[in-house]
Design a protein around this motif. Structure first.
Motif, short mmCIF file in Angstrom:
data_model
loop_
_atom_site.label_atom_id
_atom_site.label_comp_id
_atom_site.label_asym_id
_atom_site.label_seq_id
_atom_site.Cartn_x
_atom_site.Cartn_y
_atom_site.Cartn_z
N THR A 162 0.83 -1.20 0.00
CA THR A 162 0.00 0.00 0.00
C THR A 162 0.87 1.26 0.00
OG1 THR A 162 -0.20 -0.02 2.41
CG2 THR A 162 -1.89 -1.18 1.17
N PHE A 163 1.98 1.21 0.69
CA PHE A 163 2.92 2.33 0.70
C PHE A 163 3.77 2.35 -0.57
CE2 PHE A 163 1.89 2.02 5.18
CZ PHE A 163 1.86 3.35 5.58
N GLU A 164 4.28 1.19 -0.96
CA GLU A 164 5.19 1.14 -2.10
C GLU A 164 4.51 1.54 -3.41
OE1 GLU A 164 8.86 0.01 -2.73
OE2 GLU A 164 8.38 1.35 -1.08
N LEU A 165 3.28 1.12 -3.62
CA LEU A 165 2.62 1.46 -4.87
C LEU A 165 2.27 2.95 -4.94
CD1 LEU A 165 0.37 -1.69 -5.39
CD2 LEU A 165 2.29 -0.95 -6.82
N VAL A 166 1.90 3.53 -3.82
CA VAL A 166 1.66 4.97 -3.80
C VAL A 166 2.95 5.71 -4.14
CG1 VAL A 166 1.12 6.95 -2.31
CG2 VAL A 166 -0.32 4.90 -2.25
N ARG A 167 4.07 5.23 -3.62
CA ARG A 167 5.36 5.86 -3.91
C ARG A 167 5.75 5.65 -5.37
NH1 ARG A 167 10.65 4.41 -4.25
NH2 ARG A 167 10.16 2.22 -3.86
N MET A 168 5.63 4.42 -5.86
CA MET A 168 6.03 4.12 -7.24
C MET A 168 5.20 4.87 -8.28
SD MET A 168 6.49 -0.01 -7.14
CE MET A 168 7.71 -0.84 -6.13
N LEU A 169 3.91 5.06 -7.98
CA LEU A 169 2.99 5.65 -8.95
C LEU A 169 2.75 7.13 -8.72
CD1 LEU A 169 0.42 2.70 -9.11
CD2 LEU A 169 2.32 3.18 -10.67
N ASP A 170 3.53 7.73 -7.83
CA ASP A 170 3.50 9.18 -7.60
C ASP A 170 2.13 9.69 -7.15
OD1 ASP A 170 4.75 11.70 -7.46
OD2 ASP A 170 4.10 12.22 -9.49
N ALA A 171 1.69 9.16 -6.03
CA ALA A 171 0.45 9.62 -5.37
C ALA A 171 -0.81 9.42 -6.20
CB ALA A 171 0.57 11.08 -4.95
N PRO A 172 -1.10 8.18 -6.61
CA PRO A 172 -2.35 7.91 -7.34
C PRO A 172 -3.54 7.92 -6.39
CG PRO A 172 -1.28 5.87 -6.81
CD PRO A 172 -0.35 6.96 -6.34
N ALA A 173 -4.75 7.91 -6.95
CA ALA A 173 -5.94 7.71 -6.13
C ALA A 173 -5.97 6.25 -5.69
CB ALA A 173 -7.20 8.05 -6.93
N VAL A 174 -6.42 6.00 -4.47
CA VAL A 174 -6.45 4.64 -3.94
C VAL A 174 -7.88 4.29 -3.56
CG1 VAL A 174 -5.58 3.08 -2.15
CG2 VAL A 174 -4.11 4.92 -3.02
N VAL A 175 -8.33 3.13 -3.99
CA VAL A 175 -9.67 2.67 -3.61
C VAL A 175 -9.58 2.13 -2.18
CG1 VAL A 175 -11.55 1.08 -4.12
CG2 VAL A 175 -10.26 2.13 -5.99
N MET A 176 -10.38 2.71 -1.29
CA MET A 176 -10.31 2.39 0.14
C MET A 176 -11.67 1.95 0.66
SD MET A 176 -9.43 5.05 3.25
CE MET A 176 -7.69 5.17 2.86
N ARG A 177 -11.66 0.95 1.53
CA ARG A 177 -12.90 0.50 2.16
C ARG A 177 -13.47 1.60 3.04
NH1 ARG A 177 -10.55 -5.00 4.37
NH2 ARG A 177 -11.85 -4.46 6.14
N GLN A 178 -14.79 1.67 3.09
CA GLN A 178 -15.47 2.73 3.82
C GLN A 178 -15.09 2.77 5.30
OE1 GLN A 178 -19.81 2.46 4.42
NE2 GLN A 178 -19.95 4.48 3.45
#
Length: 226
Positions: A81-97
């Motif tokens: 969850t941290f690595e992909l946000v870093r690799m993709l330069d702050a993308p939108a993330v689908v998050m559970r409510q």
């Protein structure tokens, strides 16, 4: 040695993460762009702690697209969850409510620009999720989805949830499947350990496929390292 590394990692990472999260409302006052930089700082700090304190190395196969895409990733630990946000330069993330309702954290997540998914599946919640996904795509921002909906252990292959097909239709972007094996070093249950993990970015799947086809292809490809 792994136990000592784990203590060092948790002390350093979680110790600084508390003030980072508490300062999030202040950083958000400087605008969304500045706030996303703050989030990226957090992910970069996580990467440093994982690499230099825990001894976790990351190997990348393939590469993210130069343009926006919907990234459908395997979910085995909090590491990705941290690595992909870093690799993709702050993308939108689908998050559970449930996560979006956490005090301070939920507000900060909304400010960052997450896409909230409601597992109750109400029509109103589904329409809201689609609107948020389309807005992210229109803004040229990539989206990360963990289509199995939960963390899994090595060897487990949960079914793909219906949200994948819905987002795929709504956002109109290619899907990039992401296989990974982070459970080798950060399992769902059990201690962390040093080692090397792989993130494999698959070939983009074009928009326009039927639900059964997109779900089958994504499920097969995100489990390629499992």
């Amino acid at each position: 040695m792994d136990r000592v590394r784990s203590v060092l990692f948790k002390t350093a990472f979680y110790g600084l993460s508390v003030p980072i999260v508490l300062l999030a409302p202040v950083m958000a006052l400087f605008g969304q762009r500045a706030f996303r930089r703050w989030v990226l700082f957090w992910t970069q700090y996580h990467a440093w702690c994982a690499r230099d304190l825990m001894g976790i190395r990351t190997r990348v196969e393939g590469a993210p697209l130069a343009t926006a895409a919907l990234y459908a990733a395997k979910h085995q630990s909090f590491f990705e969850t941290f690595e992909l946000v870093r690799m993709l330069d702050a993308p939108a993330v689908v998050m559970r409510q449930e996560y979006a309702r956490i005090p301070v954290w939920g507000w900060a997540a909304r400010r960052y620009g997450v896409i909230v998914i409601d597992r109750s599946g109400s029509a109103t919640a589904l329409r809201q999720m689609m609107r948020e996904a389309r807005a992210a795509g229109a803004a040229g921002r990539s989206v990360i989805l963990f289509p199995e909906g939960t963390r899994s252990a090595m060897g487990e292959k949960p079914p793909v949830q219906a949200g994948l097909a819905g987002l795929y239709r709504a956002i109109g972007l290619p899907v990039v499947p992401v296989a990974l094996d982070t459970a080798r070093v950060w399992p769902k249950r059990g201690p962390m350990r040093a080692g090397t993990v792989t993130f494999r970015f698959g070939e983009p799947i074009p928009a326009g496929l039927k639900r059964e086809e997109i779900e089958t292809r994504v499920r097969r490809e995100i489990n390629a390292l499992n």
